[in-house]
Write an enzyme that holds these catalytic residues in place. Structure first.
Site, PDB file in Angstrom:
ATOM      1  N   ASP A 315       0.831  -1.211   0.000  1.00  0.00           N
ATOM      2  CA  ASP A 315       0.000   0.000   0.000  1.00  0.00           C
ATOM      3  C   ASP A 315       0.862   1.256   0.000  1.00  0.00           C
ATOM      4  O   ASP A 315       1.894   1.318   0.686  1.00  0.00           O
ATOM      5  CB  ASP A 315      -0.896   0.030   1.239  1.00  0.00           C
ATOM      6  N   LYS A 404      -5.941  10.355  11.787  1.00  0.00           N
ATOM      7  CA  LYS A 404      -5.565   9.661  10.542  1.00  0.00           C
ATOM      8  C   LYS A 404      -6.479  10.000   9.384  1.00  0.00           C
ATOM      9  O   LYS A 404      -6.010  10.351   8.294  1.00  0.00           O
ATOM     10  CB  LYS A 404      -5.540   8.147  10.767  1.00  0.00           C
ATOM     11  N   ASP A 569      -4.595   2.583  -4.406  1.00  0.00           N
ATOM     12  CA  ASP A 569      -3.169   2.669  -4.076  1.00  0.00           C
ATOM     13  C   ASP A 569      -2.706   1.441  -3.295  1.00  0.00           C
ATOM     14  O   ASP A 569      -1.665   1.473  -2.651  1.00  0.00           O
ATOM     15  CB  ASP A 569      -2.874   3.939  -3.279  1.00  0.00           C
TER      16      ASP A 569
END
Length: 636
Positions: A315, A404, A569
């Site tokens: 990732d 986050k 991604d």
């Protein structure tokens, strides 16, 4: 608003899978390789109508597709669509047993209804009739209204939680149903198409690789390949990532798996036995699949020769910021998101978290020297009081998880309100764990999260100044284009024409005896939604770049004869091929950003809008893109 009748819901939850056939999507996985894409309307399914892009009826977007050279895009989608998969029976059977036994884990939700407190009767509202606001009657009535408001919020909150549970229950049933139907096939395939930004998605909506942990855990490559010298190592790293230990070195991640070998073997031997360690991990079903492969490889006596079909994921490290850093050659930002060589991975979320914790602790330590109960406080004093109270409430609650999502979505155009909502969701979870009544303290919590969102976004702005400058330039260009009453449009590096669809849609509500249904007109003839056109452009442009990188990597992996899949991604391949995939994705990233992307974008806009004077490009930094080749934690 459509509500499901309780009897229908009971049938879905309790009857055999055959009863769910009529409500399943007709867009399912395929049992033969999908048809290659040869035009915007020909490819994917053989008999079902398929479009290469989900245009939501935009004629401008459709016309642009027919005029564009989509050869690279079609080839990339064909590579993703051609990968054969199969159902991982070991994980599916455990997931099915979890559902049948009403074990709440991951995407298997609670199957009972939560108790909803009764809707409170509305009190008489008459304070406006009482001239004396200091009277006991006024105060008593105000208390009644506050009590009603609190009870009403409690009622609505629990009612919404039950509606959310129903949605999660239906989703889990549909995933398990499709996995059961395709379990007997040696190969299944997922046809792919694009969203309007050029991002690739499997077309089936329920069971696919882009789905949740349950979906991904129940899927594996159809082809199994020997692990080779490094395959077992990457399986161990993969397990640590799925356990949430993805901010340590690769070697330490492999060591994490080795230290938990007893737990891993328990997951393999008796997943629903006394030792349910795997259920505590961040992605339990994918972790269970990985535990099984690790044990099977070791017990084979020759791990290098063991044939494994489980995909391992690599990732991007806060991938949106990686693309911004590469666009502006931002050295500081590039270091923070692992574009540069380092012995251990850099954690941008922890960097922001530490700065936020510092500022909050500093504010919380202050003792204000004015009377909080005074009615003649100035505006500045009231704001200082809010900040101080907010800091005191959230001090000690801030961790990596609180910031986050806001850091991750900041480069994708998250608004201040969006950031505040993300943070409030996490703070409320922590306060509930401490026994705090969320409804009773709603105003104080909201105020504290407004303060915390400001601190978080300020910390991000300081850390990623290069990304902010690029975002500012993109935003200003979009503003100038919309002033010409034109939607923002561009062509991605691999040839996808993108036309932003945002219009001032007109909702029409149709009321019947049974219900009210709202229809929304999104025609190209409607006026532009200029605010959305401008605010959405920077994140949409970056999405068109990350999709270009992914599809270019898919083509390179296919050229090398290797299996490849991806969810934006997150890049997937066989454990034995992870090292070669890491090389390929770096090569493609460097080649992509060696192009003068912003210069080309500006040049094409200047040709298209000759009357607009676009601002100068932001000054570029000193990041050496070649360093990405040795950046071990670029993807991890």
């Amino acid at each position: 608003l459509l509500l499901m009748h309780d009897d229908i819901l009971k049938t879905i939850m309790e009857d055999s899978h055959d009863s769910k056939l009529p409500i399943s999507s007709y867009q399912k996985p395929m049992v033969v390789p999908p048809k290659k894409w040869v035009s915007p309307r020909e490819g994917g399914y053989y008999w079902l109508k398929s479009n290469i892009m989900r245009t939501d009826g935009s004629k401008l977007q459709q016309e642009a597709l027919w005029r564009a050279d989509l050869s690279v895009v079609c080839d990339g989608l064909d590579v993703l669509s051609s990968i054969p998969w199969k159902i991982n029976s070991n994980v599916f059977r455990v997931a099915k047993e979890c559902w049948n036994s009403k074990i709440v884990i991951g995407d298997i939700p609670l199957q009972e209804r939560l108790e909803v407190p009764p809707k409170p009767p509305r009190p008489d509202y008459f304070p406006q009739k009482i001239s004396d606001k200091t009277s006991e009657a006024y105060k008593e009535n105000k208390k009644e209204i506050e009590a009603y408001r609190y009870a009403y919020l409690k009622h609505n909150r629990m009612k919404q939680k039950n509606m959310d549970l129903i949605s999660l229950q239906c989703s889990a049933v549909l995933k398990l149903d499709q996995a059961e139907k395709f379990e007997s096939f040696n190969e299944i395939f997922f046809p792919y198409n694009l969203d309007f930004r050029g991002r690739a998605y499997p077309i089936p909506p329920h069971l696919s690789t882009v789905g949740s942990d349950l979906c991904r855990g129940m899927l594996t490559f159809a082809e199994a390949k020997p692990l080779g010298n490094r395959g077992l190592y990457w399986l161990k790293v993969h397990l640590a990532n799925l356990a949430g230990n993805d901010k340590m070195s690769f070697d330490d991640r492999a060591l994490f798996a080795e230290e938990n070998m007893e737990n891993i073997r328990a997951a393999h031997d008796s997943p629903l036995g006394e030792n349910r360690w795997w259920m505590t991990l961040d992605d339990p079903f994918q972790a269970l699949a990985t535990c099984h492969e690790i044990v099977q490889a070791i017990d084979s006596g020759s791990p290098e020769s063991y044939h494994c079909s489980l995909p391992v994921h690599m990732d991007g490290s806060c991938n949106g910021l990686q693309h911004y850093a590469a666009l502006g050659l931002d050295l500081g930002g590039g270091r923070a998101v692992n574009l540069c060589k380092s012995e251990k991975p850099q954690d941008v979320y922890s960097g922001v978290m530490k700065e936020v914790i510092r500022q909050v602790a500093e504010e919380a330590s202050k003792d204000l020297d004015f009377d909080e109960s005074a009615e003649n406080l100035s505006k500045e004093e009231r704001q200082a009081l809010k900040r101080n109270r907010g800091a005191k409430l959230v001090n000690g609650l801030i961790d990596r998880g609180v910031v986050k999502r806001t850091v991750m979505t900041s480069v994708y155009g998250v608004t201040f309100i969006g950031a505040m909502n993300q943070i409030q969701e996490k703070i409320e979870e922590k306060l509930e764990e401490k026994g705090v009544d969320i409804d009773e303290n709603e105003n104080e919590i909201h105020s504290a999260c407004v303060y915390l969102a400001r601190v978080t976004m300020d910390a991000m702005g300081k850390l990623f100044s290069g990304a902010r400058e690029t975002m500012k330039w993109l935003t200003e260009c979009a503003r100038l284009i919309t002033q010409q009453e034109q939607p923002v449009a561009w062509i991605s590096p691999i040839g996808v024409p993108v036309v932003q669809p945002y219009r001032q849609s007109k909702p029409h509500t149709i009321t019947t005896i049974v219900q009210s249904i709202t229809l929304v007109d999104q025609s190209d003839d409607l006026p532009l939604h200029k605010q959305r056109q401008v605010s959405a452009f920077p994140p949409n442009y970056v999405h068109s770049l990350d999709s270009s990188h992914m599809l270019l990597t898919a083509l390179e992996m296919d050229r090398r004869g290797l299996c490849f899949s991806a969810v934006h991604d997150s890049f997937w391949t066989h454990p034995c091929d992870v090292d070669e995939m890491n090389e390929a994705l770096r090569d493609c990233f460097i080649e992509l950003y060696k192009q003068p992307l912003l210069e080309n974008l500006k040049e094409k806009w200047e040709l298209r809008y000759p009357t607009i004077t676009f601002p100068d490009l932001p000054e570029k930094g000193t990041l050496d893109l070649e360093e990405v080749r040795t950046a071990r934690y670029f993807f991890q």
